[in-house]
Design a protein around this motif. Structure first.
Motif, PDB file in Angstrom:
ATOM      1  N   PRO A 356       0.810  -1.214   0.000  1.00 38.35           N
ATOM      2  CA  PRO A 356       0.000   0.000   0.000  1.00 38.35           C
ATOM      3  C   PRO A 356       0.848   1.270   0.000  1.00 38.35           C
ATOM      4  O   PRO A 356       1.791   1.405   0.776  1.00 38.35           O
ATOM      5  N   GLY A 357       0.477   2.199  -0.894  1.00 41.47           N
ATOM      6  CA  GLY A 357       1.143   3.489  -0.988  1.00 41.47           C
ATOM      7  C   GLY A 357       0.144   4.620  -1.125  1.00 41.47           C
ATOM      8  O   GLY A 357       0.531   5.755  -1.424  1.00 41.47           O
ATOM      9  N   ALA A 358      -1.135   4.332  -0.928  1.00 41.52           N
ATOM     10  CA  ALA A 358      -2.194   5.346  -1.004  1.00 41.52           C
ATOM     11  C   ALA A 358      -3.418   4.810  -0.284  1.00 41.52           C
ATOM     12  O   ALA A 358      -3.497   3.625   0.049  1.00 41.52           O
ATOM     13  N   ASP A 359      -4.380   5.719  -0.038  1.00 39.88           N
ATOM     14  CA  ASP A 359      -5.612   5.341   0.672  1.00 39.88           C
ATOM     15  C   ASP A 359      -5.258   4.703   2.011  1.00 39.88           C
ATOM     16  O   ASP A 359      -5.751   3.633   2.379  1.00 39.88           O
ATOM     17  N   MET A 360      -4.396   5.409   2.761  1.00 37.59           N
ATOM     18  CA  MET A 360      -3.858   4.865   3.999  1.00 37.59           C
ATOM     19  C   MET A 360      -3.454   5.997   4.928  1.00 37.59           C
ATOM     20  O   MET A 360      -3.397   7.162   4.517  1.00 37.59           O
ATOM     21  N   ASN A 361      -3.178   5.663   6.171  1.00 36.68           N
ATOM     22  CA  ASN A 361      -2.738   6.634   7.166  1.00 36.68           C
ATOM     23  C   ASN A 361      -1.405   6.212   7.771  1.00 36.68           C
ATOM     24  O   ASN A 361      -1.052   5.028   7.777  1.00 36.68           O
ATOM     25  N   ALA A 362      -0.686   7.199   8.285  1.00 35.24           N
ATOM     26  CA  ALA A 362       0.555   6.965   9.013  1.00 35.24           C
ATOM     27  C   ALA A 362       0.657   8.007  10.114  1.00 35.24           C
ATOM     28  O   ALA A 362      -0.146   8.942  10.195  1.00 35.24           O
ATOM     29  N   ALA A 363       1.661   7.858  10.969  1.00 35.12           N
ATOM     30  CA  ALA A 363       1.841   8.786  12.089  1.00 35.12           C
ATOM     31  C   ALA A 363       2.227  10.170  11.606  1.00 35.12           C
ATOM     32  O   ALA A 363       3.008  10.318  10.661  1.00 35.12           O
ATOM     33  N   ARG A 364       1.662  11.181  12.259  1.00 35.30           N
ATOM     34  CA  ARG A 364       2.060  12.567  12.044  1.00 35.30           C
ATOM     35  C   ARG A 364       3.006  12.986  13.164  1.00 35.30           C
ATOM     36  O   ARG A 364       2.915  12.498  14.286  1.00 35.30           O
ATOM     37  N   ALA A 365       3.902  13.895  12.845  1.00 29.16           N
ATOM     38  CA  ALA A 365       4.887  14.322  13.838  1.00 29.16           C
ATOM     39  C   ALA A 365       4.269  15.110  14.990  1.00 29.16           C
ATOM     40  O   ALA A 365       4.922  15.331  16.006  1.00 29.16           O
ATOM     41  N   ASP A 366       3.000  15.532  14.834  1.00 31.34           N
ATOM     42  CA  ASP A 366       2.331  16.233  15.924  1.00 31.34           C
ATOM     43  C   ASP A 366       1.617  15.278  16.876  1.00 31.34           C
ATOM     44  O   ASP A 366       0.895  15.703  17.773  1.00 31.34           O
ATOM     45  N   GLY A 367       1.806  13.977  16.693  1.00 28.36           N
ATOM     46  CA  GLY A 367       1.224  12.987  17.579  1.00 28.36           C
ATOM     47  C   GLY A 367      -0.047  12.341  17.079  1.00 28.36           C
ATOM     48  O   GLY A 367      -0.515  11.363  17.669  1.00 28.36           O
ATOM     49  N   GLY A 368      -0.601  12.856  16.000  1.00 27.43           N
ATOM     50  CA  GLY A 368      -1.812  12.268  15.437  1.00 27.43           C
ATOM     51  C   GLY A 368      -1.502  11.325  14.292  1.00 27.43           C
ATOM     52  O   GLY A 368      -0.418  10.765  14.189  1.00 27.43           O
ATOM     53  N   LYS A 369      -2.500  11.143  13.413  1.00 26.24           N
ATOM     54  CA  LYS A 369      -2.272  10.354  12.220  1.00 26.24           C
ATOM     55  C   LYS A 369      -2.894  11.073  11.040  1.00 26.24           C
ATOM     56  O   LYS A 369      -3.801  11.901  11.199  1.00 26.24           O
ATOM     57  N   GLY A 370      -2.415  10.783   9.835  1.00 23.92           N
ATOM     58  CA  GLY A 370      -2.912  11.472   8.660  1.00 23.92           C
ATOM     59  C   GLY A 370      -2.662  10.670   7.397  1.00 23.92           C
ATOM     60  O   GLY A 370      -1.898   9.700   7.391  1.00 23.92           O
ATOM     61  N   LYS A 371      -3.324  11.091   6.343  1.00 24.98           N
ATOM     62  CA  LYS A 371      -3.223  10.384   5.064  1.00 24.98           C
ATOM     63  C   LYS A 371      -1.853  10.607   4.444  1.00 24.98           C
ATOM     64  O   LYS A 371      -1.294  11.697   4.532  1.00 24.98           O
ATOM     65  N   VAL A 372      -1.347   9.568   3.808  1.00 29.36           N
ATOM     66  CA  VAL A 372      -0.075   9.645   3.099  1.00 29.36           C
ATOM     67  C   VAL A 372      -0.240   8.986   1.741  1.00 29.36           C
ATOM     68  O   VAL A 372      -1.165   8.208   1.517  1.00 29.36           O
ATOM     69  N   ARG A 373       0.671   9.315   0.853  1.00 29.61           N
ATOM     70  CA  ARG A 373       0.613   8.736  -0.489  1.00 29.61           C
ATOM     71  C   ARG A 373       2.010   8.701  -1.083  1.00 29.61           C
ATOM     72  O   ARG A 373       2.761   9.658  -0.979  1.00 29.61           O
ATOM     73  N   GLY A 374       2.348   7.598  -1.721  1.00 23.64           N
ATOM     74  CA  GLY A 374       3.616   7.487  -2.423  1.00 23.64           C
ATOM     75  C   GLY A 374       4.342   6.201  -2.098  1.00 23.64           C
ATOM     76  O   GLY A 374       4.030   5.507  -1.129  1.00 23.64           O
ATOM     77  N   THR A 375       5.337   5.887  -2.903  1.00 22.49           N
ATOM     78  CA  THR A 375       6.077   4.640  -2.692  1.00 22.49           C
ATOM     79  C   THR A 375       6.914   4.678  -1.417  1.00 22.49           C
ATOM     80  O   THR A 375       7.314   3.635  -0.911  1.00 22.49           O
ATOM     81  N   SER A 376       7.172   5.879  -0.885  1.00 18.46           N
ATOM     82  CA  SER A 376       7.843   6.000   0.418  1.00 18.46           C
ATOM     83  C   SER A 376       7.182   5.152   1.481  1.00 18.46           C
ATOM     84  O   SER A 376       7.849   4.618   2.374  1.00 18.46           O
ATOM     85  N   PHE A 377       5.873   5.057   1.414  1.00 17.16           N
ATOM     86  CA  PHE A 377       5.108   4.442   2.487  1.00 17.16           C
ATOM     87  C   PHE A 377       4.797   2.978   2.200  1.00 17.16           C
ATOM     88  O   PHE A 377       4.289   2.273   3.075  1.00 17.16           O
ATOM     89  N   ALA A 378       5.147   2.526   0.998  1.00 12.72           N
ATOM     90  CA  ALA A 378       5.080   1.100   0.679  1.00 12.72           C
ATOM     91  C   ALA A 378       6.336   0.380   1.159  1.00 12.72           C
ATOM     92  O   ALA A 378       6.266  -0.720   1.698  1.00 12.72           O
ATOM     93  N   ALA A 379       7.492   1.011   0.970  1.00 14.38           N
ATOM     94  CA  ALA A 379       8.762   0.363   1.327  1.00 14.38           C
ATOM     95  C   ALA A 379       8.835  -0.069   2.792  1.00 14.38           C
ATOM     96  O   ALA A 379       9.281  -1.194   3.082  1.00 14.38           O
ATOM     97  N   PRO A 380       8.419   0.762   3.768  1.00 18.55           N
ATOM     98  CA  PRO A 380       8.531   0.313   5.164  1.00 18.55           C
ATOM     99  C   PRO A 380       7.626  -0.864   5.506  1.00 18.55           C
ATOM    100  O   PRO A 380       7.951  -1.641   6.413  1.00 18.55           O
ATOM    101  N   LEU A 381       6.516  -1.010   4.794  1.00 18.80           N
ATOM    102  CA  LEU A 381       5.653  -2.161   5.037  1.00 18.80           C
ATOM    103  C   LEU A 381       6.355  -3.446   4.602  1.00 18.80           C
ATOM    104  O   LEU A 381       6.313  -4.466   5.304  1.00 18.80           O
ATOM    105  N   VAL A 382       7.010  -3.406   3.454  1.00 20.48           N
ATOM    106  CA  VAL A 382       7.764  -4.576   2.993  1.00 20.48           C
ATOM    107  C   VAL A 382       8.945  -4.843   3.935  1.00 20.48           C
ATOM    108  O   VAL A 382       9.205  -5.990   4.322  1.00 20.48           O
ATOM    109  N   ALA A 383       9.647  -3.774   4.328  1.00 19.85           N
ATOM    110  CA  ALA A 383      10.791  -3.936   5.231  1.00 19.85           C
ATOM    111  C   ALA A 383      10.352  -4.520   6.569  1.00 19.85           C
ATOM    112  O   ALA A 383      11.027  -5.393   7.138  1.00 19.85           O
TER     113      ALA A 383
END
Length: 416
Positions: A356-383
């Protein structure tokens, strides 16, 4: 004229689909801001592109039109970076961004180094600890362009590999932070997952130990991009990563340096990871081929480190992304909530997995969570899954087939 040029560049970036993955602003936030932060917004060195991705707009574009838009956005991003930070960044002989006035040299004979000194180059020996890799850093004489200097260095040291200290872009642009506390710097012992990125902020989902080290001026410094990627590796609770609670070794290669994310910084970070025994290292950064980085990755792999890298978001017509394109690196692309490859996903010389690299959420640096998009966020799931499973063979056995790809962690979207 310079003022006008800046607005032309900004216009290109805002009208074309973003060339980097995005941490999307929360409703009501101004573009490039984190809501709920006091004291204004401090621009972050990782903010190298503006604008958010419009999924509907991407889907309406023909493949040829999309490729043109993404290539234009990539060119504009590089042009704007050099324009804004001309004292720190310049283009090399391939017109790729690099640290101004620095050349990296490996394999040079002593007589060649002496000839370079005589020609006016500053010489510094700088071994990469943990990899037993000897590097000579050359300072280019004042008034000489990097492109011209590279030609001369290769003439004076033909046996050596000479390159610029190229810069690598996050496969996800971070939003500016007024103030974000770093995750508590715990000492990690034993098995750990590595992350080469920006610094990681304190977040309630990051309950496992996080040890951070800086490899750039002002590092480690909390970043939105690094925090989001870290949460997708080891997050627990509201943001669940692919290896919940996994200990993290974080190398911040950006800090507050406009020329952060350099090949030399990444090589040093890999050396630290190898020395500390990191099993899997996530690199959600992209840039050009660089001989020093290639050598560092090869040596890290020989020491048992698996490198997982994103293919970037410059589109399929862009040059192959590195380090994802290096032999032995696990290259990852992104898919949306319908299982389709992201239209803006870049390319590598090979693609091993999708996540997944879209239609997803990840941690925000302000302590919440927010939508993210891109292959950046697919790589850590595989790792994360590779870290949990222990081998590529076990990871392949876990993968599901879809869109002609081996999909990992297809439901890891944190949309609950």
């Amino acid at each position: 004229m310079k003022f006008a040029r800046r607005w032309i560049v900004a216009g290109l970036l805002l009208t074309a689909p973003g060339a980097q993955a995005q941490l999307l602003p929360s409703p009501g936030s101004a573009l490039g801001q984190v809501s709920g932060q006091a004291g204004g917004i401090v621009p972050h060195v990782m903010d190298r592109v503006e604008g958010t991705l419009d999924q509907a707009g991407l889907d309406r574009l023909s493949p040829a039109r999309l490729a043109d838009r993404l290539l234009a956005a990539r060119a504009a991003r590089i042009d704007d970076l050099v324009w804004r930070h001309a004292d720190s960044v310049e283009l090399d002989d391939r017109r790729e961004p690099a640290r101004r006035g620095v050349i990296l040299l490996t394999g040079a004979r002593p007589e060649s180094v002496a000839a370079l000194r005589s020609a006016g180059y500053g010489v510094e020996d700088a071994a990469i600890e943990g990899l037993d890799l000897a590097v000579t850093r050359l300072t280019v004489p004042q008034g000489r362009s990097l492109s011209r200097a590279l030609k001369q260095v290769r003439s004076l040291a033909p046996e050596a590999q000479a390159s610029a200290d190229n810069l690598y872009f996050p496969s996800g642009a971070s939003m500016g932070l007024a103030a974000a506390a770093l995750a508590e710097n715990a000492s990690v012992r034993g098995k750990a997952a590595g992350l080469i990125d920006g610094g990681v902020a304190r977040h309630p989902s990051l309950t496992g130990p996080v040890e951070q080290r800086g490899f750039a001026r002002g590092a480690p410094r909390a970043s939105a991009h690094g925090t989001a990627v870290a949460s997708l590796i080891s997050g627990t609770g509201s943001i669940r990563g692919a290896a919940p609670g996994a200990p993290l070794l974080v190398a911040d290669v950006y800090g507050d340096d406009p020329a952060g994310g350099s090949a030399f910084a990444m090589a040093r970070a890999l050396g630290w990871m190898a020395a500390r025994g990191a099993d899997v290292v996530t690199v959600s950064l992209v840039g050009p081929d660089n001989p020093l980085l290639a050598g560092a990755i090869r040596l890290a792999r020989e020491r048992g480190v698996s490198v997982v890298a994103a293919v970037g978001n410059d589109g399929p017509a862009a040059p192959p992304a590195y380090p994802a394109s290096y032999a032995g690196v696990i290259a990852v692309t992104g898919i949306d909530g319908r299982g389709r490859v992201l239209p803006e996903a870049g390319r590598a010389r090979h693609v091993d997995f999708a996540a997944p690299g879209a239609d997803m959420n990840a941690a925000r640096a302000d302590g919440g969570k927010g939508k993210v998009r891109g292959t950046s966020f697919a790589a850590p799931l595989v790792a994360g899954r590779l870290f949990a499973k222990g081998s590529v063979a076990a990871l392949r056995a876990e993968a599901k087939r879809g869109s002609g790809l081996s999909i990992i962690c297809g439901n890891c979207r944190n949309n609950d």
